[in-house]
Design a protein around this motif. Sequence first.
Motif, PDB file in Angstrom:
ATOM      1  N   ASP A  20       0.820  -1.200   0.000  1.00 61.74           N
ATOM      2  CA  ASP A  20       0.000   0.000   0.000  1.00 61.74           C
ATOM      3  C   ASP A  20       0.862   1.261   0.000  1.00 61.74           C
ATOM      4  N   LEU A  23       2.468   1.667  -3.497  1.00 60.06           N
ATOM      5  CA  LEU A  23       1.477   2.132  -4.475  1.00 60.06           C
ATOM      6  C   LEU A  23       1.133   3.601  -4.280  1.00 60.06           C
ATOM      7  N   LYS A  24       0.990   4.019  -3.037  1.00 59.42           N
ATOM      8  CA  LYS A  24       0.661   5.425  -2.766  1.00 59.42           C
ATOM      9  C   LYS A  24       1.760   6.349  -3.266  1.00 59.42           C
ATOM     10  N   LEU A  26       4.119   5.707  -5.651  1.00 55.83           N
ATOM     11  CA  LEU A  26       4.202   5.685  -7.120  1.00 55.83           C
ATOM     12  C   LEU A  26       3.021   6.413  -7.761  1.00 55.83           C
ATOM     13  N   GLU A  27       1.812   6.193  -7.267  1.00 50.45           N
ATOM     14  CA  GLU A  27       0.639   6.866  -7.834  1.00 50.45           C
ATOM     15  C   GLU A  27       0.695   8.369  -7.598  1.00 50.45           C
ATOM     16  N   SER A  28       1.219   8.789  -6.457  1.00 51.87           N
ATOM     17  CA  SER A  28       1.357  10.218  -6.178  1.00 51.87           C
ATOM     18  C   SER A  28       2.353  10.872  -7.126  1.00 51.87           C
ATOM     19  N   VAL A  30       3.147   9.785 -10.122  1.00 55.65           N
ATOM     20  CA  VAL A  30       2.534   9.808 -11.449  1.00 55.65           C
ATOM     21  C   VAL A  30       1.610  11.024 -11.567  1.00 55.65           C
ATOM     22  N   ALA A  31       0.854  11.297 -10.524  1.00 56.63           N
ATOM     23  CA  ALA A  31      -0.087  12.416 -10.544  1.00 56.63           C
ATOM     24  C   ALA A  31       0.617  13.771 -10.488  1.00 56.63           C
ATOM     25  N   ARG A  33       4.712  14.906 -10.533  1.00 52.20           N
ATOM     26  CA  ARG A  33       6.157  14.647 -10.456  1.00 52.20           C
ATOM     27  C   ARG A  33       6.901  15.674  -9.617  1.00 52.20           C
ATOM     28  N   SER A  55       9.504  -1.614 -14.720  1.00 54.91           N
ATOM     29  CA  SER A  55       8.637  -1.404 -15.878  1.00 54.91           C
ATOM     30  C   SER A  55       9.238  -1.934 -17.169  1.00 54.91           C
TER      31      SER A  55
END
Length: 72
Positions: A20, A23-24, A26-28, A30-31, A33, A55
Amino acid sequence: MSSESESAGAGRPFTAAELDACLKVLESVVADRALLASVSAEDRRRLLLAAGRVSRLERARAAQRELARAFR
């Protein structure tokens, strides 16, 4: 980072909390930089390199096979 968090996942499944948190982050990123500006240069480099290696896993494996063939 502590040595405990660096070894997390090495040879064992991730805990739900570890996954968790990852993911938080990496997603942050992405949203937005710009969040990377608040991270030390060394940690930022480690994060981006690790994300890139994950990746592009198949490409990295192909390069390793090619290098092994070249040494044979």
